[in-house]
Write a protein that holds these residues in place. Structure first.
Motif, PDB file in Angstrom:
ATOM      1  N   LYS A   1       9.387   0.477  -9.740  1.00 34.08           N
ATOM      2  CA  LYS A   1       8.398  -0.055  -8.799  1.00 34.08           C
ATOM      3  C   LYS A   1       8.434  -1.586  -8.782  1.00 34.08           C
ATOM      4  CE  LYS A   1       3.513  -0.129  -7.675  1.00 34.08           C
ATOM      5  NZ  LYS A   1       2.167   0.006  -8.192  1.00 34.08           N
TER       6      LYS A   1
ATOM      7  N   PHE B   1       3.902   9.070 -10.390  1.00 34.92           N
ATOM      8  CA  PHE B   1       3.322   9.079 -11.738  1.00 34.92           C
ATOM      9  C   PHE B   1       2.645  10.424 -12.030  1.00 34.92           C
ATOM     10  CE2 PHE B   1       2.752   4.234 -11.156  1.00 34.92           C
ATOM     11  CZ  PHE B   1       4.062   3.997 -11.557  1.00 34.92           C
ATOM     12  N   GLU B   2       1.955  10.989 -11.035  1.00 37.13           N
ATOM     13  CA  GLU B   2       1.330  12.300 -11.206  1.00 37.13           C
ATOM     14  C   GLU B   2       2.389  13.369 -11.464  1.00 37.13           C
ATOM     15  OE1 GLU B   2      -1.227  13.290  -7.906  1.00 37.13           O
ATOM     16  OE2 GLU B   2      -2.197  11.336  -7.989  1.00 37.13           O
TER      17      GLU B   2
ATOM     18  N   LYS C   1       7.760   2.609 -13.632  1.00 37.11           N
ATOM     19  CA  LYS C   1       7.093   1.311 -13.478  1.00 37.11           C
ATOM     20  C   LYS C   1       8.118   0.194 -13.279  1.00 37.11           C
ATOM     21  CE  LYS C   1       3.063   2.712 -16.107  1.00 37.11           C
ATOM     22  NZ  LYS C   1       2.366   2.704 -17.391  1.00 37.11           N
TER      23      LYS C   1
ATOM     24  N   ASP D   1       2.510   1.584  -3.441  1.00 39.50           N
ATOM     25  CA  ASP D   1       1.502   2.010  -4.424  1.00 39.50           C
ATOM     26  C   ASP D   1       1.203   3.494  -4.295  1.00 39.50           C
ATOM     27  OD1 ASP D   1       1.287  -0.523  -5.510  1.00 39.50           O
ATOM     28  OD2 ASP D   1      -0.515  -1.052  -4.385  1.00 39.50           O
ATOM     29  N   SER D   2       1.036   3.965  -3.082  1.00 41.54           N
ATOM     30  CA  SER D   2       0.727   5.368  -2.846  1.00 41.54           C
ATOM     31  C   SER D   2       1.879   6.273  -3.288  1.00 41.54           C
ATOM     32  CB  SER D   2       0.433   5.585  -1.359  1.00 41.54           C
ATOM     33  OG  SER D   2       0.225   6.941  -1.094  1.00 41.54           O
TER      34      SER D   2
ATOM     35  N   LYS E   1       0.837  -1.205   0.000  1.00 39.14           N
ATOM     36  CA  LYS E   1       0.000   0.000   0.000  1.00 39.14           C
ATOM     37  C   LYS E   1       0.865   1.246   0.000  1.00 39.14           C
ATOM     38  CE  LYS E   1      -4.443  -1.215   1.942  1.00 39.14           C
ATOM     39  NZ  LYS E   1      -5.376  -1.017   3.041  1.00 39.14           N
TER      40      LYS E   1
ATOM     41  N   SER F   1       3.729  13.102 -14.970  1.00 37.34           N
ATOM     42  CA  SER F   1       2.777  13.550 -15.998  1.00 37.34           C
ATOM     43  C   SER F   1       2.806  15.062 -16.205  1.00 37.34           C
ATOM     44  CB  SER F   1       1.363  13.086 -15.657  1.00 37.34           C
ATOM     45  OG  SER F   1       0.875  13.769 -14.531  1.00 37.34           O
TER      46      SER F   1
ATOM     47  N   ASP G   1       1.957   6.236  -7.118  1.00 40.68           N
ATOM     48  CA  ASP G   1       0.845   6.990  -7.709  1.00 40.68           C
ATOM     49  C   ASP G   1       1.185   8.480  -7.731  1.00 40.68           C
ATOM     50  OD1 ASP G   1      -0.632   4.699  -8.109  1.00 40.68           O
ATOM     51  OD2 ASP G   1      -1.934   4.990  -6.350  1.00 40.68           O
ATOM     52  N   THR G   2       1.769   8.955  -6.650  1.00 39.07           N
ATOM     53  CA  THR G   2       2.176  10.359  -6.586  1.00 39.07           C
ATOM     54  C   THR G   2       3.314  10.643  -7.555  1.00 39.07           C
ATOM     55  OG1 THR G   2       1.502  10.398  -4.259  1.00 39.07           O
ATOM     56  CG2 THR G   2       2.890  12.206  -5.025  1.00 39.07           C
TER      57      THR G   2
END
Length: 109
Positions: free
Chosen positions: A69, A46-47, A66, A39-40, A36, A50, A43-44
C-alpha cells in the motif's frame, strides 16, 4: 466562441494529450492515485488476510500488504508488484487482490 467542453472520468492515465481543435493541444498530468479508493481496497484486503489460519502467516501478509500500500501511494509500481508476489498464493488469487493488481496494469512502470 463556441461552448466546447471536455470531460474525463474514471481514467487512470498519467499524461493525457487532448486535442482542443484549431491546432491547440494540451497535455494534462492527472494523478493516478485515489487515496479513498486505495484505502477501501486495502481495508478489504486486510480483512481477507485476517481469515488465514496460521497466525505467523497473517502477520507476515499484513506487513507485506502495508508495504505494498505504501509503495502504491508513492506510485512505486515496480516495488508494489514485487511485494504483491510475497503475499500468500491464496490471497493473491482473491477477488480483492485481483482488483488491487489492476492498479499495476493501469500504471505500468
Amino acid at each position: 466562441m463556441d461552448n466546447r467542453s471536455v470531460t474525463f472520468s474514471g481514467g487512470n492515465q498519467s499524461n493525457i494529450n487532448v486535442n482542443m481543435g484549431d491546432g491547440e493541444n494540451r497535455l494534462s498530468n492527472v494523478s493516478t492515485k485515489n487515496d479513498k479508493g486505495i484505502d477501501s481496497l486495502f481495508d478489504t484486503l486486510f480483512e481477507e488476510i485476517s481469515k488465514l489460519n496460521e497466525e505467523h502467516e497473517v502477520q507476515d501478509a499484513l506487513d507485506n500488504a502495508k508495504k505494498m500500500k505504501d509503495a502504491l501511494e508513492k506510485e512505486d509500481i515496480p516495488r508494489a508488484k514485487k511485494i504483491f508476489n510475497w503475499l500468500p498464493t491464496g490471497i493473491q488469487a482473491s477477488n480483492i487482490a485481483i482488483e488491487i493488481s489492476k492498479l499495476f496494469q493501469s500504471n505500468p512502470s
